[in-house]
Design a protein around this motif. Structure first.
Motif, PDB file in Angstrom:
ATOM      1  N   UNK A  83       0.863  -1.172   0.000  1.00  0.00           N
ATOM      2  CA  UNK A  83       0.000   0.000   0.000  1.00  0.00           C
ATOM      3  C   UNK A  83       0.907   1.232   0.000  1.00  0.00           C
ATOM      4  N   UNK A  84       0.991   1.859  -1.132  1.00  0.00           N
ATOM      5  CA  UNK A  84       1.965   2.923  -1.381  1.00  0.00           C
ATOM      6  C   UNK A  84       1.453   4.255  -0.828  1.00  0.00           C
ATOM      7  N   UNK A  85       2.346   5.111  -0.320  1.00  0.00           N
ATOM      8  CA  UNK A  85       1.908   6.457   0.080  1.00  0.00           C
ATOM      9  C   UNK A  85       1.248   7.195  -1.084  1.00  0.00           C
ATOM     10  N   UNK A  86       0.215   7.952  -0.787  1.00  0.00           N
ATOM     11  CA  UNK A  86      -0.510   8.657  -1.847  1.00  0.00           C
ATOM     12  C   UNK A  86       0.363   9.699  -2.532  1.00  0.00           C
ATOM     13  N   UNK A  87       1.327  10.257  -1.817  1.00  0.00           N
ATOM     14  CA  UNK A  87       2.199  11.246  -2.456  1.00  0.00           C
ATOM     15  C   UNK A  87       3.052  10.598  -3.541  1.00  0.00           C
ATOM     16  N   UNK A 293      -5.741   0.146   4.574  1.00  0.00           N
ATOM     17  CA  UNK A 293      -4.598  -0.766   4.570  1.00  0.00           C
ATOM     18  C   UNK A 293      -4.425  -1.434   5.932  1.00  0.00           C
ATOM     19  N   UNK A 294      -3.892  -2.656   5.967  1.00  0.00           N
ATOM     20  CA  UNK A 294      -3.688  -3.346   7.251  1.00  0.00           C
ATOM     21  C   UNK A 294      -2.812  -2.559   8.222  1.00  0.00           C
ATOM     22  N   UNK A 295      -1.794  -1.871   7.714  1.00  0.00           N
ATOM     23  CA  UNK A 295      -0.917  -1.116   8.610  1.00  0.00           C
ATOM     24  C   UNK A 295      -1.667   0.040   9.267  1.00  0.00           C
ATOM     25  N   UNK A 296      -2.583   0.657   8.543  1.00  0.00           N
ATOM     26  CA  UNK A 296      -3.401   1.723   9.124  1.00  0.00           C
ATOM     27  C   UNK A 296      -4.324   1.156  10.190  1.00  0.00           C
ATOM     28  N   UNK A 297      -4.883  -0.018   9.920  1.00  0.00           N
ATOM     29  CA  UNK A 297      -5.768  -0.654  10.899  1.00  0.00           C
ATOM     30  C   UNK A 297      -5.027  -0.931  12.203  1.00  0.00           C
TER      31      UNK A 297
END
Length: 446
Positions: A83-87, A293-297
């Motif tokens: 899951x790539x950074x939006x920037x 994304x799982x990392x955000x969760x």
């Protein structure tokens, strides 16, 4: 070809047109210096991640590995499941049109201005810019994206500029909404070392589900309950989820199977059924369809478990300044009496609500009857081919729309995988209509 708006939708439209019509020249009218950013990808915060894994984020409908190849050429991790950074994705979109901008005879140009009017005639389109100059083109595509909601006093609006850097590190932050924008705000606060209390408020208090590995269940066209009431569709979808779980998967497998059929289902719904879905099912749909994304969760759950983040089910009645802080009056779910929540800062995370009056161009086109708002106010009224429909009910043969303004017609049209499919269809439709004249659309100071 003229494209009004140079965010993600505008860049995708331009790229597909340039590939589909080798004789086409494209002018993108976008006031920002950088193309491709828009609201979604202008953020500089590294914690703001794409909500779709990299392997599914190609800008090109017929080249699924395009984004992964770009990542590899940049020396970045090209894991398809990342899951790539939006920037980073914003930089990819900014680079997408480079092959057509750096040739000896460029086929695309970027005019840093604002389009304030469009007039369609037998010979094509005349666009008027903010400085009074005009452009001429065969067709115009409205890629105006999201519009920021009306500013509310004491509430920071959604978007990349809404940060909490000036909030006291031990203070209190109130977030209006519990969707993906709320997740972004919470992660930004945590990344800045914020150690105070965060409270997020929404009517249902529902959080986005998280991504997990999923394999779409096999479906054929006859399996989909097209044209049936929303209640029947919901029962069918729940049965499909149970089938996925019976086969050892999860409900995500059912959602992945349904995703390619969503627009067809929506277009075959009556207006009454669409309204029923928006009242009763939209929020449940959103949290399952648009996942984090799982990392955000993991970080969000840690904040919940520690008590730093609290979720409140309530309706926000008003927000006002009081005694050096901000007070929100809320009506708790199932209750009638108002309660007060004090905060040092209030952040708006209720999503981007489409509002044509916030766009000078759309407001002008509405006033003159060139376009009309679609059923239920979700976006522009469009034909199945993405042509705008005017006040007289007739489809234009010169003006088209793509991305978020097309939500009334297609519902799921705000994510890159959906927009790129629309861009590819529209490009194929327009490819045979462009002139073979190699000149760029003209500009005058009339």
């Amino acid at each position: 070809m003229l494209i009004v708006g140079g965010g993600a939708s505008g860049v995708l439209a331009a790229a597909h047109l340039l590939r589909a019509a080798p004789s086409a020249h494209v002018t993108v009218v976008e006031p920002n210096d950088r193309l491709g950013a828009g609201l979604a990808y202008a953020t500089a915060d590294r914690t703001h991640l794409l909500n779709v894994c990299a392997g599914r984020m190609s800008a090109l409908a017929d080249d699924p590995g395009h984004f992964l190849g770009w990542l590899a050429r940049q020396g970045q991790d090209d894991d398809a499941g990342r899951f790539v950074p939006r920037r980073v994705y914003g930089a990819y979109l900014a680079d997408l049109l480079t092959p057509w901008r750096t040739t000896r005879q460029p086929r695309v140009r970027h005019i840093r201005s604002v389009c304030v009017d469009l007039a369609a005639g037998p010979q094509g389109i005349t666009a008027t810019l903010a400085d009074g100059s005009t452009l001429c083109a065969d067709h115009a595509i409205l890629a105006t994206g999201h519009t920021l909601p009306q500013a509310v006093a004491q509430v920071d609006p959604p978007g990349p500029s809404a940060t909490a850097e000036t909030t006291p590190q031990g203070g209190r932050v109130l977030i209006l909404g519990t969707g993906l924008t709320m997740v972004d705000h919470v992660l930004s606060l945590l990344d800045q070392g914020f150690c105070g209390q965060i409270t997020a408020v929404s009517r249902r208090g529902l959080l986005p589900m998280a991504h997990r590995p999923a394999t779409a269940l096999p479906l054929v066209a006859g399996d989909i309950p097209i044209g049936l009431p929303v209640s029947r569709l919901c029962r069918w979808l729940r049965d499909l989820a149970r089938l996925a779980e019976h086969r050892g998967g999860t409900w995500r497998d059912a959602m992945e199977a349904l995703r390619p059929q969503t627009q067809r289902i929506w277009r075959n719904m009556s207006e009454a059924e669409r309204a029923r879905f928006l009242r009763h099912g939209q929020r449940w749909w959103d949290i399952h369809r648009h996942r984090m994304p799982p990392s955000s969760e993991l970080r969000l759950r840690a904040a919940l478990d520690s008590g730093q983040l609290g979720i409140v089910r309530a309706e926000v009645v008003s927000v006002g300044e009081l005694a050096g802080g901000v007070t929100a009056l809320i009506r708790p779910f199932g209750g009638s009496e108002l309660q007060a929540l004090r905060a040092d800062r209030v952040l708006d995370a209720r999503g981007l609500r489409w509002n044509p009056s916030r766009s000078p161009l759309l407001a002008q086109l509405l006033a003159q009857g060139t376009i009309r708002v679609g059923p239920l106010g979700l976006g522009l009224d469009l034909s199945a081919e993405s042509a705008v429909i005017g006040a007289d009910g007739r489809s234009s043969d010169r003006i088209w729309s793509i991305g978020p303004p097309a939500r009334a017609a297609f519902w799921e049209i705000t994510a890159i995988p959906d927009i790129r499919e629309q861009a590819a269809r529209l490009a194929a439709h327009l490819a045979g209509t462009v002139t073979t004249d190699a000149r760029l659309p003209g500009r005058s100071s009339g």
